[in-house]
Every structure is written in structure tokens, then in C-alpha cells.
Scaffold this motif. Structure first.
Motif, PDB file in Angstrom:
ATOM      1  N   GLU A  63      36.866  34.814  34.678  1.00  0.00           N
ATOM      2  CA  GLU A  63      35.759  35.359  33.818  1.00  0.00           C
ATOM      3  C   GLU A  63      35.500  36.433  34.416  1.00  0.00           C
ATOM      4  O   GLU A  63      34.949  38.111  33.447  1.00  0.00           O
ATOM      5  N   ARG A  64      35.978  37.021  35.796  1.00  0.00           N
ATOM      6  CA  ARG A  64      35.975  38.018  36.097  1.00  0.00           C
ATOM      7  C   ARG A  64      36.445  38.624  35.063  1.00  0.00           C
ATOM      8  O   ARG A  64      35.447  40.210  35.459  1.00  0.00           O
ATOM      9  N   VAL A  65      37.046  39.628  35.163  1.00  0.00           N
ATOM     10  CA  VAL A  65      37.819  40.415  34.194  1.00  0.00           C
ATOM     11  C   VAL A  65      37.427  39.823  32.781  1.00  0.00           C
ATOM     12  O   VAL A  65      37.101  41.232  32.015  1.00  0.00           O
ATOM     13  N   ARG A  66      37.226  39.022  31.870  1.00  0.00           N
ATOM     14  CA  ARG A  66      36.593  39.227  30.735  1.00  0.00           C
ATOM     15  C   ARG A  66      35.736  39.820  30.500  1.00  0.00           C
ATOM     16  O   ARG A  66      35.037  40.534  30.080  1.00  0.00           O
ATOM     17  N   LEU A 121      39.588  25.777  38.681  1.00  0.00           N
ATOM     18  CA  LEU A 121      38.538  26.093  39.039  1.00  0.00           C
ATOM     19  C   LEU A 121      38.932  27.577  38.988  1.00  0.00           C
ATOM     20  O   LEU A 121      37.760  28.900  39.054  1.00  0.00           O
ATOM     21  N   ALA A 122      38.958  27.888  40.434  1.00  0.00           N
ATOM     22  CA  ALA A 122      39.221  29.363  41.124  1.00  0.00           C
ATOM     23  C   ALA A 122      39.892  30.200  39.706  1.00  0.00           C
ATOM     24  O   ALA A 122      39.241  31.080  39.667  1.00  0.00           O
ATOM     25  N   GLU A 123      41.056  29.665  38.835  1.00  0.00           N
ATOM     26  CA  GLU A 123      41.019  30.528  38.083  1.00  0.00           C
ATOM     27  C   GLU A 123      40.686  31.255  37.172  1.00  0.00           C
ATOM     28  O   GLU A 123      40.429  31.895  36.375  1.00  0.00           O
ATOM     29  N   VAL A 124      39.539  29.399  36.984  1.00  0.00           N
ATOM     30  CA  VAL A 124      38.927  29.983  35.278  1.00  0.00           C
ATOM     31  C   VAL A 124      38.004  31.525  36.331  1.00  0.00           C
ATOM     32  O   VAL A 124      37.076  32.051  35.436  1.00  0.00           O
ATOM     33  N   ASN A 125      37.373  31.367  37.463  1.00  0.00           N
ATOM     34  CA  ASN A 125      36.229  32.361  37.903  1.00  0.00           C
ATOM     35  C   ASN A 125      37.015  33.561  37.520  1.00  0.00           C
ATOM     36  O   ASN A 125      36.993  34.647  37.322  1.00  0.00           O
ATOM     37  N   LYS A 126      38.560  34.080  38.188  1.00  0.00           N
ATOM     38  CA  LYS A 126      39.298  35.050  37.940  1.00  0.00           C
ATOM     39  C   LYS A 126      38.964  34.890  36.684  1.00  0.00           C
ATOM     40  O   LYS A 126      39.027  36.222  36.325  1.00  0.00           O
TER      41      LYS A 126
END
Length: 126
Positions: free
Chosen positions: A32-35, A25-30
């Protein structure tokens, strides 16, 4: 600031931790922020891979305060490079994490089934 007092910049540079739901979930959050930056896929198409790698390495080593002191063209180039490359790296790490989690779940399920089947065979006929 991100959870735990780390800046988004610092968090962006970190590699994923041990396979687990929280890490996934932390990687998904990262990602999403970059996208959300909506960097074009071909942003560095006309730049040598060697130069992109050098810019990414430099951006990774910089402290936020040092980046803030840079002139905008240099700062934005380094940050865009880091985000562009990390987007691919984070996507790759998400695939790896997902595969590891599926394997972990599968192994646990197999052990549970074997335990249940083994436990039933030990009881014997009645």
C-alpha cells in the motif's frame, strides 16, 4: 519510522517472514505504501532490464544517509527503481504467502476432521 523502529526504507527492502497472518498484513502494508507513490507502470519501459536491475541493487545496498547526500536526480532514480521493482516483488510474495496460508489452513482442517472421525470410530457401537 515503522513499527519496531525501522524506517519505511529499511522495511521496504526486507523480504517477508514466515507464513502467517502478521506477515501477510505487513506485506500488504508495504505494498500500500509503495502504491501510494503512484509510479507509472511504464516508468522504466525505455530502460534496459539490466540497468534497472543494477539501479535496484545499488538502491538496496545504500544507507539512507548516503542516499540523502546524493544529488536529487540520482537519489530519485534509485529510489523510484527500488520502489517500482519492489512493488512487483511484494505482489508476488503476497500471492505466495496467501497460497501458503491457505495450504496451512487446509492441512489443519484435514487433521482436525481426521482426528474427529478417528476418535468417533474408536468409541465403537453402543
Amino acid at each position: 519510522m515503522a513499527g519496531g523502529g525501522r524506517s519505511h526504507f529499511t522495511e521496504l527492502k526486507t523480504d517477508p517472514g514466515a507464513p502467517g497472518l502478521e506477515c501477510l498484513l505487513a506485506e500488504v502494508n508495504k505494498l500500500e505504501r509503495v502504491r501510494r507513490l503512484e509510479l507509472p507502470a511504464d516508468l522504466f519501459a525505455d530502460v534496459s532490464e539490466k540497468l534497472v536491475d543494477a539501479w535496484r541493487a545499488r538502491a538496496s545496498k545504500e544507507y539512507p544517509a548516503n542516499l540523502e547526500r546524493m544529488k536529487p536526480p540520482r537519489r530519485l532514480t534509485l529510489l523510484a527503481t527500488l520502489c517500482h521493482v519492489r512493488q512487483t516483488e511484494i505482489t508476488d510474495s503476497l500471492v505466495d504467502l496467501f497460497i501458503q496460508l491457505v495450504l496451512k489452513i487446509n492441512t489443519r482442517a484435514e487433521l482436525k476432521v481426521e482426528k474427529e472421525l478417528g476418535g468417533g470410530a474408536e468409541e465403537g457401537p453402543r
